[in-house]
Design a protein around this motif. Structure first.
Motif, PDB file in Angstrom:
ATOM      1  N   ALA A  51       7.171 -13.120 -20.233  1.00  0.00           N
ATOM      2  CA  ALA A  51       7.609 -12.159 -20.102  1.00  0.00           C
ATOM      3  C   ALA A  51       6.769 -11.152 -20.494  1.00  0.00           C
ATOM      4  N   ASN A  52       6.089 -11.470 -20.965  1.00  0.00           N
ATOM      5  CA  ASN A  52       4.660 -10.767 -21.598  1.00  0.00           C
ATOM      6  C   ASN A  52       3.267 -11.144 -21.665  1.00  0.00           C
ATOM      7  N   PRO A  53       3.025 -11.340 -20.195  1.00  0.00           N
ATOM      8  CA  PRO A  53       1.727 -11.178 -20.280  1.00  0.00           C
ATOM      9  C   PRO A  53       0.456 -10.924 -20.712  1.00  0.00           C
ATOM     10  N   TRP A  54       0.509  -9.642 -21.331  1.00  0.00           N
ATOM     11  CA  TRP A  54      -0.281  -9.328 -21.833  1.00  0.00           C
ATOM     12  C   TRP A  54      -0.888  -9.979 -23.103  1.00  0.00           C
ATOM     13  N   LEU A  55      -0.196 -10.933 -24.004  1.00  0.00           N
ATOM     14  CA  LEU A  55      -0.598 -11.776 -24.941  1.00  0.00           C
ATOM     15  C   LEU A  55      -1.688 -12.109 -24.984  1.00  0.00           C
ATOM     16  N   LEU A  56      -1.861 -12.725 -23.476  1.00  0.00           N
ATOM     17  CA  LEU A  56      -2.864 -13.892 -22.835  1.00  0.00           C
ATOM     18  C   LEU A  56      -4.397 -12.520 -23.740  1.00  0.00           C
ATOM     19  N   PHE A 105       3.563 -25.452 -36.252  1.00  0.00           N
ATOM     20  CA  PHE A 105       2.645 -24.037 -35.794  1.00  0.00           C
ATOM     21  C   PHE A 105       1.536 -23.297 -35.389  1.00  0.00           C
ATOM     22  N   THR A 106       0.302 -24.502 -35.771  1.00  0.00           N
ATOM     23  CA  THR A 106      -0.303 -23.752 -34.293  1.00  0.00           C
ATOM     24  C   THR A 106       0.108 -24.401 -32.844  1.00  0.00           C
ATOM     25  N   THR A 107       0.390 -25.320 -32.947  1.00  0.00           N
ATOM     26  CA  THR A 107       0.889 -25.137 -32.076  1.00  0.00           C
ATOM     27  C   THR A 107       1.529 -24.347 -30.547  1.00  0.00           C
ATOM     28  N   VAL A 108       2.647 -24.222 -31.927  1.00  0.00           N
ATOM     29  CA  VAL A 108       3.324 -23.133 -30.993  1.00  0.00           C
ATOM     30  C   VAL A 108       1.732 -21.676 -30.639  1.00  0.00           C
ATOM     31  N   ILE A 109       1.649 -21.247 -31.822  1.00  0.00           N
ATOM     32  CA  ILE A 109       0.749 -20.147 -31.125  1.00  0.00           C
ATOM     33  C   ILE A 109      -0.053 -20.561 -30.297  1.00  0.00           C
ATOM     34  N   THR A 110      -0.807 -21.526 -30.024  1.00  0.00           N
ATOM     35  CA  THR A 110      -1.522 -21.587 -28.797  1.00  0.00           C
ATOM     36  C   THR A 110      -1.072 -21.657 -27.382  1.00  0.00           C
ATOM     37  N   HIS A 111      -0.017 -21.935 -27.437  1.00  0.00           N
ATOM     38  CA  HIS A 111       0.560 -21.802 -26.196  1.00  0.00           C
ATOM     39  C   HIS A 111       1.971 -20.584 -25.841  1.00  0.00           C
ATOM     40  N   LEU A 112       1.879 -19.475 -27.184  1.00  0.00           N
ATOM     41  CA  LEU A 112       2.164 -18.689 -27.367  1.00  0.00           C
ATOM     42  C   LEU A 112       1.379 -17.560 -26.486  1.00  0.00           C
ATOM     43  N   PHE A 113       0.222 -17.462 -26.606  1.00  0.00           N
ATOM     44  CA  PHE A 113      -0.615 -16.558 -26.807  1.00  0.00           C
ATOM     45  C   PHE A 113      -1.695 -17.145 -25.059  1.00  0.00           C
ATOM     46  N   GLY A 114      -1.672 -18.255 -24.585  1.00  0.00           N
ATOM     47  CA  GLY A 114      -1.607 -18.878 -23.410  1.00  0.00           C
ATOM     48  C   GLY A 114      -2.261 -19.662 -23.349  1.00  0.00           C
ATOM     49  N   GLY A 115      -2.536 -20.486 -24.281  1.00  0.00           N
ATOM     50  CA  GLY A 115      -3.511 -21.851 -24.118  1.00  0.00           C
ATOM     51  C   GLY A 115      -2.550 -23.340 -23.280  1.00  0.00           C
ATOM     52  N   SER A 116      -4.420 -23.669 -22.661  1.00  0.00           N
ATOM     53  CA  SER A 116      -3.672 -24.761 -21.773  1.00  0.00           C
ATOM     54  C   SER A 116      -3.567 -26.034 -22.818  1.00  0.00           C
ATOM     55  N   ALA A 117      -2.536 -26.406 -23.027  1.00  0.00           N
ATOM     56  CA  ALA A 117      -2.637 -27.668 -23.857  1.00  0.00           C
ATOM     57  C   ALA A 117      -1.256 -28.730 -23.794  1.00  0.00           C
ATOM     58  N   GLY A 118      -0.738 -29.237 -24.028  1.00  0.00           N
ATOM     59  CA  GLY A 118       0.413 -30.130 -24.731  1.00  0.00           C
ATOM     60  C   GLY A 118       0.677 -30.670 -26.370  1.00  0.00           C
ATOM     61  N   ARG A 119       2.042 -31.701 -25.825  1.00  0.00           N
ATOM     62  CA  ARG A 119       3.288 -30.829 -27.266  1.00  0.00           C
ATOM     63  C   ARG A 119       3.127 -32.858 -27.613  1.00  0.00           C
ATOM     64  N   GLU A 120       2.326 -33.948 -26.921  1.00  0.00           N
ATOM     65  CA  GLU A 120       1.931 -35.300 -27.501  1.00  0.00           C
ATOM     66  C   GLU A 120       1.387 -35.160 -28.862  1.00  0.00           C
ATOM     67  N   GLY A 121       0.374 -34.623 -29.367  1.00  0.00           N
ATOM     68  CA  GLY A 121      -0.743 -34.419 -30.186  1.00  0.00           C
ATOM     69  C   GLY A 121       0.583 -33.783 -31.339  1.00  0.00           C
TER      70      GLY A 121
END
Length: 432
Positions: A51-56, A105-121
């Motif tokens: 909803a907010n592409p500028w976060l990238l 917390f840091t995984t959620v931050i990574t995804h919120l701002f557009g990092g390409s990552a997963g969730r298993e780790g």
């Protein structure tokens, strides 16, 4: 000499299983609840970014924040999954309790701002950190602590993907290439099932994938009971899936190595990585390859789900996702590798299906599990995952693709602390 059975031995077995059930239940419930919270926050972060592409544009600042948190609070937890594996191999100081909230917390931050990552780790580290904390409370000896850690890994993996049997097998198989020890089999299964049920009970829903292809019942000749042409295509695809897994592991390791060697100021590493991720995304003109990649807000975009349909991926989709994920994880951001591996495998399978005329949904599904199998050296767990996610009709193809990818993925995988017990090439024992 044959030892006669006794009911006393069966009572000891029952007592042993009851003890482990009581030890594991609170661990699995807590892990299930934490994974549920993580998945809810992850979905919220993804929807917010859409909803907010500028976060990238704030991804470089997010990278600095993650680096700072791990420098000040994280300490040795930066090793991630490898720390958990090392602790299972050689129980010592335990996995720090701070690992769970920090990686969440840091995984959620990574995804919120557009990092390409997963969730298993993240899920595996939540499981390892939580089980280690309970092991200290229980005051377990080294061997029991090792079993409880493996159960924690199983709980995290089983809950995050909704695949409890896979979670149990994965926790046993990922420790060493070429050998599975069954000393934690039942504890891992109990933990994985309970964590998954807990996660589902609080309302978390997992993505559903479907392979509509079914093996033909009628064949050209009566004595050929298998479609050997399709079988050959699956074997060839398995080879390519294994090479893709090798390329992902090598690319990620090399990016991490060279960035740490040549970038003097360590806080600059995630900044450079963020600039590369943002720049490449704008260069190719799409944000489809950011985040998890399970779905996309663009109905014509590329995602894991779209890869199961004809025209649902470009021939280069798997390569773009591989590069962006290797940069994200290799340069300091947090998350897992497995969901991006699903994306890489499914889109690569889509491309191979178009080139060979094989069923698109079948090869997408095979790539989904086989690239993961090659990158983690867990072909049995990934075969089971295929059955849990897609049904058992194509189980033969699942096994062939995963086992072939495993052999062609090279001697090592994405986990540097994974030990090699049986060499793939020479099929000989190395160390135990």
């Amino acid at each position: 000499m044959h030892k006669p059975e006794s009911s006393f031995e069966h009572l000891l077995i029952a007592k042993h299983l009851l003890r482990w059930t009581l030890l594991i239940l609170p661990v699995a419930i807590v892990v299930g609840l934490l994974v549920a919270l993580f998945l809810w926050l992850l979905d919220l972060a993804t929807q917010t970014r859409w909803a907010n592409p500028w976060l990238l544009w704030l991804l470089p600042l997010a990278g600095i924040a993650i680096w700072y948190l791990y420098k000040v609070v994280g300490k040795n937890t930066d090793a991630g999954n490898n720390l958990v594996l090392d602790e299972i191999h050689n129980p010592g100081g335990g996995v720090p309790a701070r690992m769970a909230p920090l990686i969440l917390f840091t995984t959620v931050i990574t995804h919120l701002f557009g990092g390409s990552a997963g969730r298993e780790g993240t899920a595996v580290q939540i499981g390892g950190s939580t089980s280690s904390l309970f092991a200290r409370w229980y005051r377990l000896d080294h061997q029991d602590r090792r079993v409880l850690l493996m159960a924690g890994v199983a709980a995290g993996f089983g809950a995050v993907f909704g695949t409890p049997i896979t979670g149990a097998i994965f926790a046993l198989e990922v420790l060493a290439v070429g050998r599975i020890k069954y000393d934690a089999l039942v504890p891992c299964l109990i933990a994985s099932v309970v964590a998954d049920v807990t996660c589902l009970t609080v309302g978390i829903e997992h993505t559903h994938y479907s392979i509509h292809f079914r093996p033909a019942q009628q064949h050209i000749t009566s004595f050929l009971k298998t479609d050997y042409i399709l079988l050959a295509k699956v074997i060839a695809a398995g080879v390519i899936f294994g090479l893709a897994a090798w390329l992902f592991a090598k690319t990620t390791h090399h990016i991490k190595h060279w960035s740490n060697r040549y970038i003097t100021y360590k806080w600059l590493i995630p900044v450079v990585g963020a600039v590369l991720v943002v720049g490449i995304s704008y260069l190719i003109g799409t944000f489809d390859y950011l985040g998890l990649g399970v779905t996309t807000p663009d109905p014509d975009g590329v995602s894991i789900q779209s890869a199961f349909t004809p025209g649902g991926a470009h021939y280069y989709s798997w390569g773009i996702k591989l590069l962006l994920t290797a940069i994200t994880l290799g340069m300091g951001f947090k998350g897992g590798e497995v969901t991006p591996l699903f994306f890489i495998g499914a889109t690569l399978g889509n491309t191979l299906a178009v080139l060979t005329g094989a069923p698109v949904d079948l090869l997408a599904g095979l790539g989904f599990i086989a690239v993961f199998a090659g990158a983690t050296n867990t072909p049995i767990a990934c075969t089971i995952m295929g059955i849990e996610l897609f049904g058992a009709d194509n189980a033969l193809y699942f096994a062939i693709a995963c086992f072939t990818a495993y052999y062609f993925s090279g001697p090592t995988g994405i986990y540097t602390s994974q030990r090699t017990v049986v060499d793939k090439l020479h099929n000989t024992d190395s160390n135990d």
